[in-house]
Design a protein around this motif. Structure first.
Motif, short mmCIF file in Angstrom:
data_model
loop_
_atom_site.label_atom_id
_atom_site.label_comp_id
_atom_site.label_asym_id
_atom_site.label_seq_id
_atom_site.Cartn_x
_atom_site.Cartn_y
_atom_site.Cartn_z
N PRO A 10 47.11 11.28 -34.62
CA PRO A 10 48.25 10.39 -34.37
C PRO A 10 49.51 11.22 -34.08
O PRO A 10 49.79 12.22 -34.73
N GLY A 11 50.22 10.82 -33.06
CA GLY A 11 51.42 11.54 -32.66
C GLY A 11 51.16 12.71 -31.73
O GLY A 11 52.10 13.35 -31.25
N GLY A 12 49.89 12.99 -31.45
CA GLY A 12 49.55 14.08 -30.54
C GLY A 12 49.74 13.68 -29.09
O GLY A 12 50.01 12.51 -28.78
N PRO A 13 49.61 14.62 -28.17
CA PRO A 13 49.82 14.31 -26.75
C PRO A 13 48.76 13.33 -26.22
O PRO A 13 47.63 13.32 -26.68
N GLU A 14 49.18 12.50 -25.26
CA GLU A 14 48.28 11.50 -24.70
C GLU A 14 47.34 12.07 -23.65
O GLU A 14 46.41 11.40 -23.23
N GLN A 15 47.59 13.30 -23.23
CA GLN A 15 46.71 14.01 -22.30
C GLN A 15 46.34 15.35 -22.90
O GLN A 15 47.15 15.98 -23.57
N LEU A 16 45.12 15.78 -22.67
CA LEU A 16 44.67 17.06 -23.16
C LEU A 16 44.22 17.88 -21.96
O LEU A 16 43.46 17.40 -21.12
N LEU A 17 44.69 19.10 -21.84
CA LEU A 17 44.29 19.99 -20.76
C LEU A 17 43.10 20.81 -21.23
O LEU A 17 43.19 21.55 -22.21
N LEU A 18 41.97 20.63 -20.55
CA LEU A 18 40.76 21.38 -20.87
C LEU A 18 40.37 22.26 -19.70
O LEU A 18 40.62 21.92 -18.54
N PHE A 19 39.73 23.37 -20.01
CA PHE A 19 39.18 24.26 -19.01
C PHE A 19 37.67 24.20 -19.13
O PHE A 19 37.12 24.31 -20.23
N CYS A 20 36.98 24.01 -18.01
CA CYS A 20 35.52 23.88 -17.98
C CYS A 20 34.99 24.64 -16.77
O CYS A 20 35.71 24.91 -15.81
N TRP A 21 33.70 24.93 -16.79
CA TRP A 21 33.07 25.53 -15.63
C TRP A 21 33.03 24.51 -14.50
O TRP A 21 32.91 23.31 -14.73
N TRP A 48 26.21 25.75 -19.76
CA TRP A 48 27.56 25.89 -19.22
C TRP A 48 28.10 24.55 -18.74
O TRP A 48 29.31 24.37 -18.65
N LEU A 49 27.21 23.61 -18.44
CA LEU A 49 27.65 22.27 -18.02
C LEU A 49 28.45 21.57 -19.12
O LEU A 49 29.20 20.64 -18.84
N PHE A 50 28.29 22.01 -20.36
CA PHE A 50 28.91 21.35 -21.50
C PHE A 50 29.99 22.19 -22.18
O PHE A 50 30.49 21.81 -23.22
N LEU A 51 30.33 23.33 -21.59
CA LEU A 51 31.31 24.22 -22.20
C LEU A 51 32.71 23.93 -21.65
O LEU A 51 32.95 24.03 -20.46
N CYS A 52 33.59 23.58 -22.54
CA CYS A 52 35.00 23.38 -22.21
C CYS A 52 35.82 23.96 -23.36
O CYS A 52 35.32 24.10 -24.47
N GLY A 53 37.06 24.26 -23.07
CA GLY A 53 37.93 24.78 -24.11
C GLY A 53 39.38 24.55 -23.77
O GLY A 53 39.72 24.16 -22.66
N LEU A 54 40.23 24.79 -24.74
CA LEU A 54 41.67 24.62 -24.54
C LEU A 54 42.28 25.79 -23.78
O LEU A 54 43.42 25.71 -23.34
N ASP A 55 41.54 26.89 -23.64
CA ASP A 55 42.00 28.00 -22.80
C ASP A 55 40.79 28.64 -22.12
O ASP A 55 39.66 28.52 -22.59
N LYS A 56 41.05 29.31 -21.03
CA LYS A 56 39.98 29.89 -20.24
C LYS A 56 39.18 30.94 -21.01
O LYS A 56 37.97 31.03 -20.86
#
Length: 105
Positions: A10-21, A48-56
């Motif tokens: 709650p109170g967090g950003p409404e969009q999340l930036l993810l990095f994925c292959w 790798w199809l399922f790997l995402c993260g908040l940074d590269k």
């Protein structure tokens, strides 16, 4: 899209930036056996199809893409060049982020 919705506090950003292959690159490599990445690094694997993260860096680490004896033996300059080639295949996704309550409602 690899993800439809992310969970946020709650109170967090409404969009999340993810990095994925790049999913198209991974799928094509798996289907055809092509090797789109430099020969000094690991080639795409199904997970790798399922790997995402908040940074590269996290995406690279999760895939173990750079953990090869050949890459480790490269000069610092060549490592930078190879990393730049690999980096081209990591894409950014802006994902809507909802609180758990918003997801349930």
């Amino acid at each position: 899209l690899p993800l439809n919705t992310a969970v946020r506090l709650p109170g967090g950003p409404e969009q999340l930036l993810l990095f994925c292959w790049d999913l198209d690159m991974v799928k094509k490599a798996l289907k055809t056996g092509e090797t789109p990445l430099p020969p000094e690094v690991r080639q795409p694997l199904e997970h790798w199809l399922f790997l995402c993260g908040l940074d590269k860096r996290r995406v690279l680490e999760s895939a173990n893409v750079l953990q090869t004896p050949t890459y480790e033996a490269l000069s610092p300059q060549r490592k930078t060049e190879v990393l730049a080639q690999v980096d081209k295949f990591i894409v950014r996704w802006n994902v809507p982020a909802l609180t758990p309550k918003e997801i349930i409602d």
